[in-house]
Design an enzyme around this catalytic site. Structure first.
Site, mmCIF file in Angstrom:
data_model
loop_
_atom_site.group_PDB
_atom_site.id
_atom_site.type_symbol
_atom_site.label_atom_id
_atom_site.label_comp_id
_atom_site.label_asym_id
_atom_site.label_seq_id
_atom_site.Cartn_x
_atom_site.Cartn_y
_atom_site.Cartn_z
ATOM 1 N N GLU A 166 54.473 0.503 82.578
ATOM 2 C CA GLU A 166 55.151 -0.658 83.156
ATOM 3 C C GLU A 166 55.865 -1.507 82.099
ATOM 4 O OE1 GLU A 166 52.251 -2.710 85.541
ATOM 5 O OE2 GLU A 166 52.013 -1.029 86.908
ATOM 6 N N GLU A 364 49.900 5.571 89.480
ATOM 7 C CA GLU A 364 48.873 4.616 89.917
ATOM 8 C C GLU A 364 49.150 4.252 91.363
ATOM 9 O OE1 GLU A 364 48.280 0.965 87.660
ATOM 10 O OE2 GLU A 364 48.563 2.041 85.780
#
Ligand code: BG6
Length: 460
Positions: A166, A364
């Site tokens: 991220e 995820e």
């Protein structure tokens, strides 16, 4: 109806070094911003839990990997802690860390669990934060050297590498929205951090290619699909801007090799453009990844601004849209986010149509629940809600794959309940429950369901 996935599909979970490893005496790990902030700004962490304890993967890795095998994982992502491997961020390598990561990687391979290794999961070494963190070009160079060291040490066995988890978060949460250390609130500095992270990613990919290693390298992105309140032009504009700032900014740079023109225009208009050189742009244009990870938790619903932003306030993407609280939305109230399984399908379609249908996987996805002890019956967390969550998301993912999406796997967040940035142990995400008092790790009902899923390559 049976939902069946390909035989070679990657099944497992993701975790990260700082959230799971913990500290033991003599491990010689250097401090990172989380070690520092969870002590110095302890009030910002739920129940004041620091990084010291976490779920003790450093000492329990063998038993933990056995537990992964017990529920049939064939792959697992974790990260290397930069400050464990190179305590000062640059310079000497910590021999204890080399032993640990070698053992951990070897153990995974021995147990038939493919290691997916990420280099950076929000955890800047403190010594490098002190010289500016990712605002400083010297830190981009240090990251490049750190990446090279990791490839040299572990690249003979690790076949799946990721440069960042991220990349938007350290910039947005650390330099604009006051959630992560150093708690700066300044858009232009956040933009500079994001740009330097993108450059660091490109440098690591370049080094990896130069070393001619046999594996694949990619990055893990959090893509939050944006949905406008309505088809009214003002709502559509709000959605376009949210997507431009939070998704296209980083996705286009990494997957298309260029920043969106529109983004540059807007930042120029508001005098928020960070310094970007031609050679930076050339490096970005020349960098290609092999595999994309997508973290998906929630949608972003937006509507047109109701009020004009304070012109003397802090510039931010939220100057262009308001959050839209959709009536009847389905909430995970523990985490305060919407649950929207179809979002995973929409992301898959976007990758297919806008990003060349690149190979990708769900890196995820998960549901964090507060007070899970209330669901314990006969020693096992009966987390039916997690099983339902999995089934719904996997059904949409499967549909996208039937329509041609190149999705190669699915990793849940997370393997065992772990410490989290701010929420510490408030919300539990694991297939295994962690007993904070005893350190015991017990499989939940969802873990057993996942095992059957992997063994059958699908579910009814
Ligand atoms: C992801 C991060 O965005 O979300 C993880 O990569 C994080 O590190 C996970 O733990 C869950 O979010 P949170 O804030 O509930 O822990």
């Amino acid at each position: 109806m049976k939902v069946t996935f390909p035989k070679s599909f990657f099944w497992g979970a993701a975790s990260s070094a700082t959230q799971a490893e913990g500290r033991v005496t003599g491990d010689e790990k250097g401090g990172n911003i989380w070690d520092y902030a969870s002590k110095e700004y302890n009030h910002r962490f739920y129940d004041g839990v620091t990084t010291e304890n976490t779920s003790l993967f450093y000492q329990d890795y063998q038993q933990d990997i056995q537990k992964m095998q017990d529920i049939s994982f064939n792959s697992f992502r974790t990260s290397i802690s930069w400050s464990r491997l190179i305590p000062n961020g640059t310079g000497a390598v910590n021999p204890e860390a080399v032993i640990f990561y070698n053992n951990m990687i070897d153990e995974l391979i021995a147990k038939g669990v493919e290691p997916f290794v990420n280099l950076y999961h929000f955890d800047m070494p403190m010594a490098l934060q002190e010289i500016g963190g990712f605002e400083a070009k010297a830190v981009v160079d240090a990251y490049k050297q750190y990446a090279k060291t990791c490839f040299e040490l572990f690249g003979d066995r690790v076949r799946y590498w990721f440069t960042f988890n991220e990349p938007m978060i350290p910039a947005e949460a650390g330099y604009l929205h006051d959630r992560h250390y150093p708690y700066v609130v300044d858009f232009k500095r956040a933009a500079a951090v994001l740009h330097n992270i993108i450059l660091a990613h490109c440098e690591a990919v370049k080094v990896y290619r130069e070393m001619k290693l046999a594996g694949k390298i990619g990055i893990i992105m959090d893509v939050i699909p944006v949905y406008p309140r309505s088809q009214n032009a003002a709502d559509l504009y709000a959605a376009e801007m949210a997507d431009l700032f939070y998704t296209k900014s980083v996705n286009d740079a990494i997957l298309k090799g260029k920043y969106p023109v529109r983004l540059k225009e807007v930042l120029q208009e508001y005098d928020q453009l960070p310094e970007v050189s031609n050679s930076d742009l050339e490096l970005i244009a020349a960098t290609k990844i092999d595999l994309l990870g997508i973290n998906y938790y929630r949608p972003r619903r937006v509507k047109a601004k109701e009020c004009v932003p304070n012109p003397n306030g802090v510039f931010s993407p939220e100057w262009f849209f308001d959050e839209y609280v959709m009536p009847g939305r389905r909430m995970n109230t523990s985490r305060g986010i919407e649950i929207y399984p179809k979002g995973i399908y929409d992301i898959a379609k976007k990758i297919q149509t806008e990003y060349d249908n690149i190979d990708w996987f769900v890196s995820e996805n998960g549901i964090g629940i507060e007070g899970e002890e209330a669901f314990i019956e006969e020693g096992v967390v009966q987390d039916e809600y997690r099983i339902d969550f999995l089934k719904e998301h996997l059904t949409y993912l499967h549909q996208a794959m039937e329509e041609g999406s190149n999705c190669l796997g699915y990793h849940m967040w997370t393997f065992v309940d772990c410490w989290s940035w701010g929420n510490a142990y408030k919300n539990r995400y694991g297939f295994y429950r962690l007993d904070l008092a005893t350190g015991e790790k017990t499989v939940k009902k969802s873990g057993l369901w996942f095992k059957a899923l992997v063994e059958n390559n699908g579910f009814e």
